[in-house]
Design an enzyme around this catalytic site. Structure first.
Site, short mmCIF file in Angstrom:
data_model
loop_
_atom_site.label_atom_id
_atom_site.label_comp_id
_atom_site.label_asym_id
_atom_site.label_seq_id
_atom_site.Cartn_x
_atom_site.Cartn_y
_atom_site.Cartn_z
N HIS A 142 39.70 42.75 31.10
CA HIS A 142 41.13 42.54 30.82
C HIS A 142 41.44 41.05 30.69
O HIS A 142 42.21 40.65 29.81
CB HIS A 142 41.98 43.16 31.93
N HIS A 188 35.23 45.72 34.65
CA HIS A 188 36.37 46.24 33.90
C HIS A 188 37.54 45.25 33.96
O HIS A 188 38.13 44.92 32.93
CB HIS A 188 36.77 47.59 34.48
N GLU A 189 37.85 44.77 35.15
CA GLU A 189 38.98 43.84 35.31
C GLU A 189 38.69 42.49 34.65
O GLU A 189 39.60 41.87 34.08
CB GLU A 189 39.32 43.66 36.79
N GLU A 248 42.19 49.89 27.57
CA GLU A 248 41.46 50.39 28.73
C GLU A 248 40.04 50.79 28.35
O GLU A 248 39.08 50.54 29.09
CB GLU A 248 42.20 51.57 29.36
#
Length: 353
Positions: free
Chosen positions: A176, A172-173, A249
């Protein structure tokens, strides 16, 4: 922040009430969960178009009332420089605030996981893996071209989550970073900040110059009403940025699922959620939890803090399915930087790995 205690201090709540009424009406549309990657990208594109349209309206109004004014350009440059300075020093501040240390000193396997998943995601150089000395289970991506990219995982997350779920959080990070979210959100945030303070200044100038110099009353009132509209534009842009951040997100969740697995991503989100709810009842951690939830870096976190339920004894797969059935408030969501966990879980059900 600069504070004005003049007429704008009394008018701003009225402007906010009007803007809130607008977004309350739009809440059912804005809170719609995207179904699949294509619809998510469509929602993001429409949000950017909406942002650009509102920003252009503010720009057209400013040009109509003020034209090209060198002092306003200098004002804009000062705000831009302020934002860039924040961006440049943020990684050092974050490391200091959260006691972040290189992962190889604390959890060597975490560095290996970040390196391996970054290679799988197509990074030429993997971000630096860090462990934040924080009890709260969370993670965040940060960094810039001077410091390089970072991914920080809190000690609380490492202690409460199995390795495969930690790797989903890392995915997930990484999303980003891959999607340039830090740069994108910074760029979008500069305009409303500039417009907001400019609007308050115009309200003050217009009102007080009109009150003191009767022969300039018409032009002064024009500036006064232009200031009101600019403050409203800034507020609208901030709500749009929150909407855009919520969509990013989902986009990062999609990346985490692609890199490490959809089920692992869902389990990670559900586990962070229930662990956070358990911490809220721990009096020893209340202060730390409050500081963490009010942190200026909260838009970087993987998890937004919301109240639903917490079960101290849970089967993670049962919890995932239970959370999916929950419905949140569309009104409250317009104030949130992250979508509610149940919606994120349902979104992941609609994607293809």
């Amino acid at each position: 922040m600069f504070l004005f205690w003049g007429i704008s201090y009394f008018i701003e709540p009225l402007i906010l009430a009007v803007v809130l009424a607008l977004f309350v009406g739009l809440a059912p549309v804005l809170s719609k969960t995207p179904k699949g990657e294509k619809q998510l990208k469509l929602f993001m594109a429409l949000t950017v178009i909406g942002y650009a349209a509102v920003l252009y309206a503010g720009y057209a109004l400013l040009v109509n009332y003020a034209g090209y004014v060198p002092s306003l350009m200098a004002f804009a440059l000062i705000f831009t420089a302020f934002g860039l300075v924040q961006y440049l020093i943020a990684p050092w501040l974050i490391n200091f605030m959260y006691g972040a240390r290189p992962a190889e000193e604390v959890a060597p396997w975490l560095k290996e996981s970040v390196d391996r998943l970054a290679l799988k995601a197509g990074f030429r150089k993997p971000p630096k893996a860090m462990v934040a000395d924080v009890n709260i289970p969370n993670a965040f991506a940060y960094g810039n071209f001077l410091t390089g990219k970072y991914i920080a995982v809190t000690r609380g997350l490492l202690e409460s989550m199995p390795r495969e779920e930690v790797e989903a959080v890392i995915g997930h990070e990484l999303g980003h970073h891959k999607h340039k979210d830090i740069w994108v959100i910074l760029a979008l945030s500069l305009a409303p900040m500039f417009i907001y303070y400019l609007g308050r200044m115009l309200m003050e100038w217009g009102f007080w110059s009109g009150a003191m110099e009767r022969d300039r009353e018409n032009s002064s009132m024009g500036l006064f009403f232009a200031g009101i509209i600019l403050v409203a534009v800034a507020m609208i842009l901030n709500f749009i940025i929150l909407q855009f951040n919520r969509l990013r997100e989902y986009y990062a969740d999609l990346h985490g699922a692609r890199v490490r697995g959809k089920r692992e991503m869902q389990r990670a989100l559900a586990r962070i959620h229930v662990e956070m709810e358990k911490l809220k009842s721990n009096p020893l951690l209340k202060k730390e939890l409050s500081e963490f939830t009010e942190s200026p870096a909260k838009m970087l976190f993987i998890y937004a803090f919301v109240n639903t339920f917490a079960d101290p004894y849970y089967d993670i797969d049962v919890l995932v399915e239970k959370l999916k059935r929950e419905d949140g408030s569309s009104f409250l969501e317009i104030f949130m930087s992250h979508p509610p966990i149940p919606k994120r879980l349902r979104f992941l059900d609609t994607i293809e790995e």
